[in-house]
Design a protein around this motif. Structure first.
Motif, short mmCIF file in Angstrom:
data_model
loop_
_atom_site.label_atom_id
_atom_site.label_comp_id
_atom_site.label_asym_id
_atom_site.label_seq_id
_atom_site.Cartn_x
_atom_site.Cartn_y
_atom_site.Cartn_z
N VAL A 18 94.85 5.56 -47.14
CA VAL A 18 94.70 5.06 -48.51
C VAL A 18 94.52 3.55 -48.45
CG1 VAL A 18 96.13 6.91 -49.50
CG2 VAL A 18 97.20 4.73 -48.83
N PRO A 19 93.99 2.94 -49.51
CA PRO A 19 93.94 1.48 -49.52
C PRO A 19 95.32 0.87 -49.39
CG PRO A 19 92.55 2.40 -51.25
CD PRO A 19 93.34 3.54 -50.69
N ARG A 20 95.42 -0.24 -48.70
CA ARG A 20 96.72 -0.91 -48.47
C ARG A 20 97.45 -1.16 -49.77
NH1 ARG A 20 100.91 -3.51 -47.66
NH2 ARG A 20 101.43 -4.65 -45.74
N SER A 21 96.73 -1.49 -50.83
CA SER A 21 97.34 -1.83 -52.12
C SER A 21 98.02 -0.64 -52.78
CB SER A 21 96.28 -2.40 -53.07
OG SER A 21 95.24 -1.45 -53.27
N GLU A 22 97.71 0.58 -52.33
CA GLU A 22 98.29 1.77 -52.96
C GLU A 22 99.62 2.18 -52.32
OE1 GLU A 22 95.56 5.02 -53.16
OE2 GLU A 22 94.02 3.85 -54.22
N LEU A 23 100.01 1.54 -51.25
CA LEU A 23 101.28 1.88 -50.62
C LEU A 23 102.44 1.52 -51.55
CD1 LEU A 23 100.69 0.67 -46.96
CD2 LEU A 23 100.51 2.99 -47.86
N ARG A 24 103.45 2.37 -51.57
CA ARG A 24 104.61 2.15 -52.44
C ARG A 24 105.85 1.89 -51.60
NH1 ARG A 24 106.26 6.38 -55.84
NH2 ARG A 24 105.69 7.86 -54.19
N TRP A 25 106.65 0.92 -52.09
CA TRP A 25 107.85 0.51 -51.38
C TRP A 25 109.09 0.91 -52.17
CZ3 TRP A 25 107.51 -2.01 -46.65
CH2 TRP A 25 106.21 -2.40 -46.27
N ARG A 26 110.21 1.04 -51.48
CA ARG A 26 111.47 1.31 -52.16
C ARG A 26 111.77 0.17 -53.13
NH1 ARG A 26 114.42 5.52 -50.59
NH2 ARG A 26 113.83 6.56 -48.64
N ASP A 27 112.13 0.50 -54.34
CA ASP A 27 112.31 -0.49 -55.40
C ASP A 27 113.71 -1.08 -55.36
OD1 ASP A 27 111.83 -2.09 -57.56
OD2 ASP A 27 112.10 -0.50 -59.06
N THR A 28 113.98 -1.85 -54.30
CA THR A 28 115.28 -2.45 -54.12
C THR A 28 115.16 -3.61 -53.14
OG1 THR A 28 117.53 -2.08 -53.27
CG2 THR A 28 115.78 -0.74 -52.32
N ILE A 29 116.04 -4.60 -53.28
CA ILE A 29 116.08 -5.66 -52.27
C ILE A 29 117.17 -5.40 -51.24
CG2 ILE A 29 115.10 -7.38 -53.83
CD1 ILE A 29 117.91 -8.62 -54.01
N ARG A 30 117.86 -4.27 -51.36
CA ARG A 30 118.87 -3.91 -50.36
C ARG A 30 118.21 -3.47 -49.05
NH1 ARG A 30 124.07 -3.12 -52.32
NH2 ARG A 30 124.28 -2.85 -54.58
N THR A 31 117.08 -2.76 -49.19
CA THR A 31 116.38 -2.28 -48.01
C THR A 31 114.91 -2.63 -48.14
OG1 THR A 31 115.97 -0.11 -49.01
CG2 THR A 31 117.95 -0.34 -47.66
N ARG A 32 114.22 -2.66 -47.01
CA ARG A 32 112.80 -2.94 -46.96
C ARG A 32 112.14 -1.75 -46.28
NH1 ARG A 32 108.00 -5.10 -48.64
NH2 ARG A 32 106.70 -5.74 -46.88
N GLY A 33 111.56 -0.85 -47.09
CA GLY A 33 111.00 0.35 -46.50
C GLY A 33 109.97 1.01 -47.40
N LEU A 34 109.05 1.70 -46.79
CA LEU A 34 107.99 2.41 -47.50
C LEU A 34 108.49 3.75 -48.01
CD1 LEU A 34 105.33 1.73 -44.78
CD2 LEU A 34 104.97 1.10 -47.18
#
Length: 392
Positions: free
Chosen positions: A362-378
């Protein structure tokens, strides 16, 4: 200043430039102090005046995650001397030999997980690879029976990203019951696993209490699962973002150990260290933080500090390895760090071996991340595992 899950590093850069310490609303909404620069963060991680014990927080200043006592008595909530005693017992059980012995099983698991991925040609690499690999490793390490592992992962995922408070409470209750049953079983019939060794561990005739043991198993599960999922996902994405990096590793696997360190620095799984509470007024970066207030140490921000790492927003496998804070520093440095490094290295090596033409689906812009600043993950990582052949 808004820290967005898809690109937090621009905000961290601006915060570092504007000052070393900032007053913000923490992840739980309560007021906190955010430390952003490498030198300050590293010193603070090792500062005994910064306690992780929630009893040192000002009343009403910190809310955080509420866990039952049997899960809350873990290393991330304890200061010395209790922390020292428990960590010593863990270190004796979590030996280098035990980690090395897991290498071949990790390789077999990685290969098995990639077989259907290669066969289908497309996959969500988080759901089908980055997540099941560490949960299998942790279950092997802890001696969790095969038949319960699906439930085990479901409970873990629910607690990490609960649909609602009722679901979270139910998952915590189920996991607490499971841990109680597992520990009881290992007491009566010890096996070749970490839980059995922790039950037997002693330090000058001392041993872990039942709550300490349960909390410790809980912590090993969560740290060993969540952090490694995000490490594998983030590292793979960084390589796919820059095909030249992928090609470097394809040509020369001896670069992998240094690459793992650099990828951890570049996009680690934990933006923030576990919160701290000063036991006395403490000066950090010229700012006096009153006793009992919440201090957040910006690991991800520190790892992109140009004062410590030249050209920090670029992945450089020739960078001198070490010095990053992705796995912490000081007495709370990740006890499972050697295993995390091993898992990530093997996970990437297996991808290079079995999916050399890996690319984003998929286009890079369509990737979704966990909506938190506690963790950094897709949330997911859609990939293609082979290029189109002319005859297709």
């Amino acid at each position: 200043m808004t820290i967005t899950p898809s690109d937090p590093y621009a905000a961290y850069s601006a915060l570092r430039l504007s000052g070393p310490v900032h007053r913000i609303a923490g992840p739980d909404g309560s007021p906190s102090w955010l430390v952003t620069r490498y030198g300050d963060v590293r010193r603070a991680l090792a500062d005994p005046r910064l306690s992780v014990d929630k009893r040192n927080a000002l009343p009403g200043n910190y809310r955080g995650l509420s866990l039952p006592p049997a899960l809350d008595a873990n290393l991330l909530n304890l200061d010395p001397p209790d922390h020292t005693r428990i960590r010593t017992l863990v270190t004796r059980a979590f030996t280098p030999a035990r980690v090395v012995a897991l290498a071949d099983p990790i390789r077999r698991t990685a290969r098995a997980l990639l077989e259907p991925v290669v066969r289908e040609g497309r996959a969500d690499l988080v759901a089908e690879y980055a997540a099941p690999l560490p949960i299998t490793v942790i279950c092997d390490l802890l001696g969790v029976p095969e038949e319960i592992r699906t439930d085990f992962r479901a409970w873990t995922d629910t607690i990490l990203a609960p649909p609602g408070p009722d679901e979270a409470r139910a998952a915590i209750g189920a996991m607490l019951q499971f841990f109680g049953d597992l520990i009881k079983s290992k007491r009566s019939t010890p096996g070749d696993d970490l839980v059995s060794d922790l039950i037997a561990a002693r330090d000058d005739a001392d041993r872990l209490t039942n709550d300490e043991l349960t909390s410790l198993v809980f912590l090993i599960l969560f740290a060993g699962y969540e952090n490694v999922v995000h490490l594998i996902g983030n590292a793979t994405l960084a390589l796919l973002d820059d095909p030249a990096l992928w090609e470097q590793l394809l040509r020369d696997r001896s670069l992998l150990p240094g690459a793992v360190e650099e990828l951890m620095r570049y996009d680690g799984p934990a933006p923030l260290a576990i919160r701290r509470f000063p036991v006395e007024d403490v000066e950090i970066g010229g700012v006096v933080i009153p006793a009992g207030e919440t201090v957040l140490l910006g690991l991800s921000s520190a790892n992109r500090d140009a004062e410590r790492f030249a050209d920090p927003d670029r992945v450089d496998f020739d960078r001198v390895a070490g010095g990053h804070l992705a796995l912490g520093h000081g007495i709370h440095y990740c006890v499972g760090a050697p295993l995390a490094r091993l898992e990530v290295a093997i996970a990437l090596e297996a991808l290079l071996d079995h999916t050399p033409s890996l690319s984003l689906a998929v286009p890079r812009s369509e990737l979704r991340w966990r909506d938190t600043i506690r963790t950094r993950g897709l949330l997911e990582l859609p990939v293609m595992t082979k290029t189109e052949r002319p005859d297709q």
